[in-house]
Design an enzyme around this catalytic site. Structure first.
Site, PDB file in Angstrom:
ATOM      1  N   HIS A  34       1.102  -0.975   0.151  1.00 37.57           N
ATOM      2  CA  HIS A  34      -0.155   0.193   0.002  1.00 37.57           C
ATOM      3  C   HIS A  34       1.046   1.435  -0.588  1.00 37.57           C
ATOM      4  CE1 HIS A  34       1.383  -0.188   4.205  1.00 37.57           C
ATOM      5  NE2 HIS A  34       0.553  -0.770   4.384  1.00 37.57           N
ATOM      6  N   HIS A  37       4.214   1.429   2.160  1.00 38.42           N
ATOM      7  CA  HIS A  37       5.266   0.683   1.486  1.00 38.42           C
ATOM      8  C   HIS A  37       5.866   1.626   0.272  1.00 38.42           C
ATOM      9  CE1 HIS A  37       2.512  -3.012   2.987  1.00 38.42           C
ATOM     10  NE2 HIS A  37       3.655  -3.140   3.704  1.00 38.42           N
ATOM     11  N   GLN A  61       6.784 -15.380  11.858  1.00 38.45           N
ATOM     12  CA  GLN A  61       6.520 -15.084  12.745  1.00 38.45           C
ATOM     13  C   GLN A  61       5.104 -14.687  13.798  1.00 38.45           C
ATOM     14  OE1 GLN A  61       7.768 -11.464   9.912  1.00 38.45           O
ATOM     15  NE2 GLN A  61       5.976 -10.084  10.552  1.00 38.45           N
ATOM     16  N   VAL A 176       1.849   6.335   7.727  1.00 42.11           N
ATOM     17  CA  VAL A 176       1.249   6.761   6.484  1.00 42.11           C
ATOM     18  C   VAL A 176       0.024   6.502   6.543  1.00 42.11           C
ATOM     19  CG1 VAL A 176       0.495   6.864   4.366  1.00 42.11           C
ATOM     20  CG2 VAL A 176       3.078   6.623   4.654  1.00 42.11           C
ATOM     21  N   SER A 185      -2.515  -0.630   6.708  1.00 41.44           N
ATOM     22  CA  SER A 185      -1.733  -1.400   7.028  1.00 41.44           C
ATOM     23  C   SER A 185      -2.456  -2.532   6.546  1.00 41.44           C
ATOM     24  CB  SER A 185      -2.865  -1.759   8.556  1.00 41.44           C
ATOM     25  OG  SER A 185      -2.181  -3.656   8.900  1.00 41.44           O
TER      26      SER A 185
HETATM   27  P1  AMP Z   1       4.549  -5.368   6.649  1.00 39.22           P
HETATM   28  O1  AMP Z   1       4.443  -5.453   5.164  1.00 39.22           O
HETATM   29  O2  AMP Z   1       3.021  -4.880   6.790  1.00 39.22           O
HETATM   30  O3  AMP Z   1       5.273  -6.134   7.013  1.00 39.22           O
HETATM   31  O4  AMP Z   1       5.618  -4.119   5.991  1.00 39.22           O
HETATM   32  C1  AMP Z   1       6.874  -3.712   5.762  1.00 39.22           C
HETATM   33  C2  AMP Z   1       7.149  -2.507   6.060  1.00 39.22           C
HETATM   34  O5  AMP Z   1       5.780  -1.490   6.276  1.00 39.22           O
HETATM   35  C3  AMP Z   1       7.509  -2.439   7.180  1.00 39.22           C
HETATM   36  O6  AMP Z   1       8.887  -1.732   8.188  1.00 39.22           O
HETATM   37  C4  AMP Z   1       6.615  -1.310   8.340  1.00 39.22           C
HETATM   38  O7  AMP Z   1       6.724  -0.307   9.774  1.00 39.22           O
HETATM   39  C5  AMP Z   1       6.585  -0.280   7.314  1.00 39.22           C
HETATM   40  N1  AMP Z   1       4.990   0.384   7.438  1.00 39.22           N
HETATM   41  C6  AMP Z   1       3.420  -0.494   7.249  1.00 39.22           C
HETATM   42  N2  AMP Z   1       2.990   0.269   7.197  1.00 39.22           N
HETATM   43  C7  AMP Z   1       2.931   1.208   6.646  1.00 39.22           C
HETATM   44  C8  AMP Z   1       2.480   2.423   7.104  1.00 39.22           C
HETATM   45  N3  AMP Z   1       1.706   2.965   6.993  1.00 39.22           N
HETATM   46  N4  AMP Z   1       3.113   3.343   6.564  1.00 39.22           N
HETATM   47  C9  AMP Z   1       4.718   3.173   7.336  1.00 39.22           C
HETATM   48  N5  AMP Z   1       5.169   2.766   7.106  1.00 39.22           N
HETATM   49  C10 AMP Z   1       4.630   1.173   6.987  1.00 39.22           C
END
Ligand code: AMP
Length: 286
Positions: A34, A37, A61, A176, A185
């Site tokens: 999203h 990312h 995890q 974000v 998310s």
């Molecule tokens: P994930 O795919 O959820 O494991 O997240 C991958 C990376 O994206 C991690 O470093 C998260 O902290 C970051 N991330 C996830 N959601 C957001 C967001 N809304 N804003 C900024 N970074 C994010």
């Protein structure tokens, strides 16, 4: 979009880039990409010659009964978003390529990893730190970019890199959010429209704490109570934890004298959401 599916091929590509004198930035993700990312990928582009986005739903995890099986997986859409944000390569290994049948070597942190997210999700951070270390060996980046949205994860990765002398610079990016404040998310996709409307309670609670802090409140219990009250206005919200932690040590504080973070994890129906906000001297949202 150029995609590499195996650790061996990724390491060969990393060696080739090193030979060409190119620096590498890695953005580790679990896919379901999203705009959050996207911000990480664009930030990565400012720090190195090539940007690698890893897309790997890391089984170690997830705890029993969590959403490993139903976690959103759509490599094609992820690749489109990576291209739009300026990534050079997607690294999408399979679980069997990343892990042997019976993994016996892990990276774990022995203090903070068992609190907050770690208390609710036993073994979660052992899985996170292990996969991040493995991704570092596979991609061999000079820089890795993480979101502040996962504040405890960011803190633990910074600790891992520091204590294990891993030569990777960790760059963090502010959270974000949707226009109404909900942190982006991959798990927001699980929310029904009614739950989605209630999910703003996390941001509203953090904002309320932030306003109280900005007005001079330094008692953690008072801020805690404010957050609790706000969450309670959402009928389907169930608090997992609320905390005010010292930003440097990631331990609970009673009086805020140093930069702190307000953290929360809330279930909306069966969907568990997390968020956090900095409570520091200057007004700054995370
Ligand atoms: P994930 O795919 O959820 O494991 O997240 C991958 C990376 O994206 C991690 O470093 C998260 O902290 C970051 N991330 C996830 N959601 C957001 C967001 N809304 N804003 C900024 N970074 C994010």
């Amino acid at each position: 979009m150029n995609v590499i599916y195996t650790v061996n091929a990724m390491q060969a590509q990393a060696r080739e880039w090193a030979r060409q004198g190119k620096t590498i930035a890695l953005v580790p993700t679990m896919g379901g990409l999203h705009a959050g990312h996207g911000a990480l990928i664009r930030r990565a582009g400012e720090t190195a010659d090539v940007v690698v986005v890893s897309v790997f739903v890391n089984p170690t995890q997830f705890g029993p009964g969590e959403d490993y099986e139903r976690y959103p997986r759509d490599l094609e859409s992820d690749c489109t978003q990576c291209a739009q944000a300026g990534a050079d390569l997607v690294f999408a290994p399979t679980a069997t390529d990343m892990y042997p049948a019976q993994p016996g070597v892990f990276v774990s942190e022995e203090e903070t990893a068992n609190t907050f997210e770690g208390a609710s999700r036993p073994g979660h951070f052992k899985g996170v730190l292990t996969v991040v270390a493995k991704l570092f060996w596979a991609v061999q980046p000079q820089v890795a970019v993480f979101g502040r949205k996962d504040a405890q994860q960011l803190w633990l990765i910074q600790r891992m890199v520091r204590e294990l002398n891993i030569p990777v610079q960790i760059v963090d990016v502010p959270t974000v959010r949707e226009a109404d404040g909900l942190a982006l998310s991959s798990r927001n996709a699980y929310l029904s429209p009614a739950q989605r409307a209630q999910a703003t309670c996390l941001y509203r609670a953090l904002q309320a704490a932030r306003q109280q802090f900005d007005a001079g409140e330094r008692d953690a219990q008072a801020l805690h109570a404010t957050m609790q009250e706000t969450i309670r206005t959402a009928p389907d919200a169930d608090i997992d934890y609320l905390a005010i932690v010292d930003a440097e040590r990631f331990t609970p504080v009673t009086t805020l004298s140093q930069p702190a973070l307000a953290l929360l994890a809330v279930r909306i129906g069966t969907t568990r959401l997390i968020d956090n906000m900095e409570l520091a001297g200057t007004a700054k949202t995370t």
